[in-house]
Design a protein around this motif. Structure first.
Motif, PDB file in Angstrom:
ATOM      1  N   LEU A 292       0.827  -1.212   0.000  1.00 21.10           N
ATOM      2  CA  LEU A 292       0.000   0.000   0.000  1.00 21.10           C
ATOM      3  C   LEU A 292       0.863   1.265   0.000  1.00 21.10           C
ATOM      4  O   LEU A 292       0.547   2.250  -0.665  1.00 21.10           O
ATOM      5  CB  LEU A 292      -0.932  -0.002   1.219  1.00 21.10           C
ATOM      6  CG  LEU A 292      -2.085  -1.021   1.161  1.00 21.10           C
ATOM      7  CD1 LEU A 292      -2.827  -1.067   2.476  1.00 21.10           C
ATOM      8  CD2 LEU A 292      -3.050  -0.662   0.035  1.00 21.10           C
ATOM      9  N   THR A 293       1.976   1.212   0.754  1.00 21.81           N
ATOM     10  CA  THR A 293       2.851   2.389   0.810  1.00 21.81           C
ATOM     11  C   THR A 293       3.489   2.643  -0.547  1.00 21.81           C
ATOM     12  O   THR A 293       3.661   3.810  -0.959  1.00 21.81           O
ATOM     13  CB  THR A 293       3.955   2.192   1.879  1.00 21.81           C
ATOM     14  OG1 THR A 293       3.320   1.783   3.069  1.00 21.81           O
ATOM     15  CG2 THR A 293       4.729   3.456   2.126  1.00 21.81           C
ATOM     16  N   THR A 294       3.833   1.558  -1.256  1.00 21.12           N
ATOM     17  CA  THR A 294       4.397   1.725  -2.596  1.00 21.12           C
ATOM     18  C   THR A 294       3.398   2.468  -3.484  1.00 21.12           C
ATOM     19  O   THR A 294       3.767   3.423  -4.188  1.00 21.12           O
ATOM     20  CB  THR A 294       4.703   0.338  -3.212  1.00 21.12           C
ATOM     21  OG1 THR A 294       5.493  -0.388  -2.285  1.00 21.12           O
ATOM     22  CG2 THR A 294       5.443   0.468  -4.522  1.00 21.12           C
ATOM     23  N   LEU A 300       2.187   9.944  -4.955  1.00 22.07           N
ATOM     24  CA  LEU A 300       2.802  11.214  -4.559  1.00 22.07           C
ATOM     25  C   LEU A 300       3.789  11.723  -5.607  1.00 22.07           C
ATOM     26  O   LEU A 300       4.359  12.801  -5.453  1.00 22.07           O
ATOM     27  CB  LEU A 300       3.542  11.046  -3.225  1.00 22.07           C
ATOM     28  CG  LEU A 300       2.678  11.092  -1.974  1.00 22.07           C
ATOM     29  CD1 LEU A 300       3.491  10.712  -0.758  1.00 22.07           C
ATOM     30  CD2 LEU A 300       2.089  12.477  -1.778  1.00 22.07           C
ATOM     31  N   GLY A 301       4.049  10.917  -6.626  1.00 28.21           N
ATOM     32  CA  GLY A 301       4.914  11.393  -7.712  1.00 28.21           C
ATOM     33  C   GLY A 301       6.250  10.694  -7.792  1.00 28.21           C
ATOM     34  O   GLY A 301       7.105  11.066  -8.583  1.00 28.21           O
ATOM     35  N   MET A 302       6.468   9.667  -6.991  1.00 29.55           N
ATOM     36  CA  MET A 302       7.737   8.943  -7.058  1.00 29.55           C
ATOM     37  C   MET A 302       7.717   8.009  -8.269  1.00 29.55           C
ATOM     38  O   MET A 302       6.663   7.471  -8.621  1.00 29.55           O
ATOM     39  CB  MET A 302       7.942   8.141  -5.769  1.00 29.55           C
ATOM     40  CG  MET A 302       9.360   7.693  -5.546  1.00 29.55           C
ATOM     41  SD  MET A 302       9.534   7.015  -3.886  1.00 29.55           S
ATOM     42  CE  MET A 302      11.279   6.726  -3.817  1.00 29.55           C
ATOM     43  N   ASN A 303       8.870   7.827  -8.867  1.00 32.65           N
ATOM     44  CA  ASN A 303       9.007   6.906  -9.990  1.00 32.65           C
ATOM     45  C   ASN A 303       8.559   5.497  -9.541  1.00 32.65           C
ATOM     46  O   ASN A 303       9.072   4.980  -8.549  1.00 32.65           O
ATOM     47  CB  ASN A 303      10.496   6.898 -10.391  1.00 32.65           C
ATOM     48  CG  ASN A 303      10.768   5.986 -11.549  1.00 32.65           C
ATOM     49  OD1 ASN A 303       9.942   5.140 -11.889  1.00 32.65           O
ATOM     50  ND2 ASN A 303      11.922   6.169 -12.157  1.00 32.65           N
ATOM     51  N   PRO A 304       7.602   4.852 -10.243  1.00 27.35           N
ATOM     52  CA  PRO A 304       7.108   3.527  -9.810  1.00 27.35           C
ATOM     53  C   PRO A 304       8.221   2.501  -9.664  1.00 27.35           C
ATOM     54  O   PRO A 304       8.202   1.670  -8.750  1.00 27.35           O
ATOM     55  CB  PRO A 304       6.147   3.118 -10.925  1.00 27.35           C
ATOM     56  CG  PRO A 304       5.792   4.361 -11.629  1.00 27.35           C
ATOM     57  CD  PRO A 304       6.913   5.323 -11.443  1.00 27.35           C
ATOM     58  N   PHE A 305       9.187   2.573 -10.563  1.00 28.17           N
ATOM     59  CA  PHE A 305      10.305   1.644 -10.532  1.00 28.17           C
ATOM     60  C   PHE A 305      11.082   1.790  -9.217  1.00 28.17           C
ATOM     61  O   PHE A 305      11.410   0.812  -8.545  1.00 28.17           O
ATOM     62  CB  PHE A 305      11.195   1.963 -11.731  1.00 28.17           C
ATOM     63  CG  PHE A 305      12.284   0.966 -11.952  1.00 28.17           C
ATOM     64  CD1 PHE A 305      11.997  -0.330 -12.358  1.00 28.17           C
ATOM     65  CD2 PHE A 305      13.613   1.327 -11.760  1.00 28.17           C
ATOM     66  CE1 PHE A 305      13.019  -1.241 -12.564  1.00 28.17           C
ATOM     67  CE2 PHE A 305      14.633   0.418 -11.957  1.00 28.17           C
ATOM     68  CZ  PHE A 305      14.334  -0.868 -12.365  1.00 28.17           C
ATOM     69  N   ALA A 307       9.964   3.243  -6.428  1.00 27.74           N
ATOM     70  CA  ALA A 307       9.086   2.931  -5.290  1.00 27.74           C
ATOM     71  C   ALA A 307       9.035   1.419  -5.054  1.00 27.74           C
ATOM     72  O   ALA A 307       9.121   0.942  -3.909  1.00 27.74           O
ATOM     73  CB  ALA A 307       7.680   3.471  -5.536  1.00 27.74           C
ATOM     74  N   LEU A 308       8.927   0.660  -6.152  1.00 27.75           N
ATOM     75  CA  LEU A 308       8.882  -0.798  -6.036  1.00 27.75           C
ATOM     76  C   LEU A 308      10.205  -1.330  -5.484  1.00 27.75           C
ATOM     77  O   LEU A 308      10.232  -2.213  -4.614  1.00 27.75           O
ATOM     78  CB  LEU A 308       8.596  -1.407  -7.410  1.00 27.75           C
ATOM     79  CG  LEU A 308       8.244  -2.888  -7.411  1.00 27.75           C
ATOM     80  CD1 LEU A 308       6.948  -3.132  -6.659  1.00 27.75           C
ATOM     81  CD2 LEU A 308       8.116  -3.410  -8.851  1.00 27.75           C
ATOM     82  N   SER A 309      11.279  -0.751  -5.987  1.00 27.36           N
ATOM     83  CA  SER A 309      12.603  -1.173  -5.536  1.00 27.36           C
ATOM     84  C   SER A 309      12.776  -0.897  -4.038  1.00 27.36           C
ATOM     85  O   SER A 309      13.328  -1.721  -3.299  1.00 27.36           O
ATOM     86  CB  SER A 309      13.664  -0.412  -6.332  1.00 27.36           C
ATOM     87  OG  SER A 309      14.938  -0.755  -5.919  1.00 27.36           O
ATOM     88  N   LEU A 310      12.251   0.248  -3.592  1.00 26.60           N
ATOM     89  CA  LEU A 310      12.336   0.619  -2.175  1.00 26.60           C
ATOM     90  C   LEU A 310      11.552  -0.377  -1.315  1.00 26.60           C
ATOM     91  O   LEU A 310      12.030  -0.832  -0.266  1.00 26.60           O
ATOM     92  CB  LEU A 310      11.772   2.030  -1.992  1.00 26.60           C
ATOM     93  CG  LEU A 310      12.070   2.714  -0.671  1.00 26.60           C
ATOM     94  CD1 LEU A 310      13.554   2.978  -0.528  1.00 26.60           C
ATOM     95  CD2 LEU A 310      11.302   4.036  -0.575  1.00 26.60           C
ATOM     96  N   ALA A 311      10.347  -0.732  -1.787  1.00 22.13           N
ATOM     97  CA  ALA A 311       9.525  -1.687  -1.036  1.00 22.13           C
ATOM     98  C   ALA A 311      10.199  -3.047  -0.966  1.00 22.13           C
ATOM     99  O   ALA A 311      10.217  -3.702   0.080  1.00 22.13           O
ATOM    100  CB  ALA A 311       8.151  -1.821  -1.688  1.00 22.13           C
TER     101      ALA A 311
END
Lengths: 375, 244
Positions: A292-294, A300-305, A307-311
């Motif tokens: 959900l946070t991803t 919020l405008g973060m690059n999906p790639f 964001a996924l990598s961060l998760a």
């Protein structure tokens, strides 16, 4: 007494010095009891490595995100500082009013000063780390667009405001976290199960991160003007709180792994059953809320790639750290070192090649848990 | 002669470089109440922690019912009931939840009715749905004793288990243990400083000094002290301590 400006002879200062000395000795001894010099050096290197990685890899995107939402960044920092301060004030007030120093003939003012110092230290340390990271980013020329200084100022104002807010907010209620009735099954003599063991990390998280405390802060924060739309503001706060929850849940899992193992070691409970009982709810919650946070970060405008990598990186850290905590349930120095090294390795792996850290962490955790179960 | 329930041979243990126990040999049979005496820091708790598998010995073996605690821990622990010090009980669980988890760990279909009856005798039932964090020292001690008695263990290990208990509950627990011992269901290993408990209930006792067993007292010797001079144990302990 030359050069002391009379401080050494000032009775108030001498009294306060006793408390400062006790604080210093406790801190130094705690570190000395846990770590040797080479472990400290390794930890320092590890932390420096992680900070360098933060600066080079995530720094630019985070600073640009923070630069677009300066007031929101300040508010997030304020919330975090307020939580730390509110928790710290209660903890240290109890410590100096009921602990082993409480019976010393000291003024209340001296104790208050020490409470304030110890309470303000954690949020200040966070601000120092952020400032160092931002300075390093500027010096290494990773960020050049002039957003760094407004971001730093916003963080500083947020931290100071948060400390004040946390200090003056009502204190958390003491001792018992939840009414007992919410947990009572009323079936003594029924089929025994390990369900309570599974719920323990969640309960521990609730105790450390009370929804009521956060709700109070949210109310204060939502009353402040933000530089974004209402929806974005709520999304930012939501992401912050869920992130905080996930970190505290990981810390609670480590705590329960240690306490539970100590308590259940004299019983014939197998390691596999124990590990599954402790981990099953935290795994579910981490998966759900990371996903959900991803989504929210993307919104919020973060690059999906990214964001996924961060998760994925967070889940990898959770898998590795919780398995290490279960295997080394004593909370030994070896455990802490392993945790630090695994976090550094996983972040390095994810930086070099995306989407690799999670499979690596899962293989590592599976291998570790399997070996512990067999032994 | 029956095989001893607990066999400790040439046991040495310590924490890091600090050696706490050395060369301990001890055997306890079913139906015995064995008391372990000794000054603070002599290694009583470490010995009990070795028996319960919480501390790994540096050398020597601990067998419970023939199963080695370090090599076959599950078999050994099926026979063991260990009463944790009160501060080590999980504060965020209720007493009832603690009992449930322990019963599940012992693969019991239900919490022993005998243990629930004892909880009633302790007047603990009203507290069982409250968090352990809210318990007083004595209440925690009672819960700890109940957990140790779950699953009808053959070897019950208590580390100063009567500290903090009110006299009535203390008496209830002592009688309960005696009953279990007399019916041949178990042996009790108790570390204590209470000499009156040793004289009134123990069948054997030993004095631990500087990590080694300095002196043991047989049933006959304890009986003679009990009937003759109750202060003799204290004097004997002081003599051994000053001689060493």
């Amino acid at each position: 007494m030359r050069g002391t400006f009379g401080l050494q002879r000032n009775p108030a200062w001498l009294r306060r010095r006793v408390l400062l000395r006790a604080w210093r000795l406790e801190s130094v001894n705690r570190i000395r009891a846990r770590y040797s010099s080479w472990q400290l050096a390794t930890a320092l290197l590890g932390v420096t490595g992680v900070l360098a990685w933060l600066v080079t890899y995530w720094g630019p995107s985070f600073v640009s995100l923070a630069g677009r939402h300066l007031i929101s960044t300040g508010i997030v920092l304020a919330l975090q500082s307020a939580l730390l301060t509110n928790h710290g004030r209660k903890k240290w007030t109890e410590y100096y009013s009921q602990g082993w120093l409480a019976t010393l003939p000291l003024d209340r003012q001296d104790c208050k000063t020490l409470v304030a110092l110890r309470t303000c230290w954690p949020p200040t340390a966070v601000l120092i780390v952020i400032t160092v990271v931002l300075l390093a980013a500027v010096l290494s020329a990773r960020i050049t667009d002039g957003t760094v200084f407004p971001v730093a100022a916003s963080c500083a104002v947020g931290t100071c405001g948060g400390i004040l807010m946390g200090w003056w907010l009502p204190q958390r209620d003491p001792a018992i976290p939840l009414p007992a009735s919410s947990l009572v099954h009323g079936r003594l003599g029924g089929m025994p199960a390990l369900a309570a063991l599974s719920g323990w990390p969640i309960l521990q998280t609730k105790v450390w991160l009370r929804p009521r405390s956060i709700a109070r802060l949210m109310l204060v924060a939502l009353g402040l003007p933000m530089d974004v739309s209402g929806n974005a503001a709520v999304a930012i706060l939501w992401t912050f709180i869920v992130g905080l929850y996930l970190v505290v849940l990981l810390r609670a899992t480590i705590e329960v792994a240690g306490q539970g193992a100590n308590w259940l070691r004299p019983t014939p409970l197998s390691f596999a059953r124990f590990a599954w009982a402790v981990l099953r709810y935290p795994i579910l919650k981490q998966l759900l809320w990371s996903g959900l946070t991803t989504g929210m970060l993307v919104a919020l405008g973060m690059n999906p790639f990214e964001a996924l990598s961060l998760a994925e990186l967070w889940l990898a850290i959770f898998a590795a750290v919780s398995s290490i905590a279960l295997v080394h349930a004593h909370g030994s120095t070896q455990m802490r070192l392993k945790i630090l090294v695994s976090i550094c390795c996983l972040t390095a792996i994810e930086t070099v090649k995306h989407h690799i850290a999670l499979p690596c962490a899962l293989v590592f955790s599976g291998w570790q848990l399997n070996r512990a179960a067999r032994s | 002669m029956t095989e001893p329930l607990l066999q400790i041979s040439k046991l040495s243990a310590g924490y890091g470089i600090r050696r706490v126990l050395h060369g301990i040999d001890l055997e306890i049979s079913r139906g015995e109440w064995f008391s372990l005496l000794g000054p603070n820091g002599s290694g009583k708790s470490t010995l009990l922690r070795c028996v319960s598998g919480q501390v790994t010995p540096t050398s020597g073996t601990v067998l419970i019912g023939g199963a080695c605690v370090s090599r076959a821990p599950r078999d050994a622990k099926r026979l063991l009931g260990y009463a944790h010090p009160p501060e080590r009980l999980p504060g965020l669980l209720t007493g009832e939840q603690c009992l449930e988890i322990y019963a599940a760990a012992h693969d019991l279909p239900a919490i022993d009715p005998e243990v629930l009856d004892l909880a009633e005798d302790f007047r603990l039932r009203p507290f069982l749905n409250q968090f352990v964090d809210s318990y007083s020292l004595g209440t925690r001690q009672k819960l700890s004793a109940l957990l140790a008695l779950l699953g009808n263990p053959s070897l019950i290990v208590f580390d100063e288990a009567f500290n903090g208990l009110d006299p009535a509950s203390s008496l209830v627990l002592k009688h309960h243990l005696q009953e279990r011992i007399h019916s041949g269901r178990c042996a009790v290993l108790l570390a204590t400083h209470a000499l009156d408990t040793v004289l009134s209930y123990s069948s054997r006792a030993a004095l631990l000094l500087d990590g080694g067993l300095a002196r043991t007292w047989s049933q006959v010797e304890l009986d003679s002290m009990r009937t003759g001079n109750p202060g003799a144990l204290e004097v004997a302990m002081a003599q051994v301590a000053s001689a060493s």
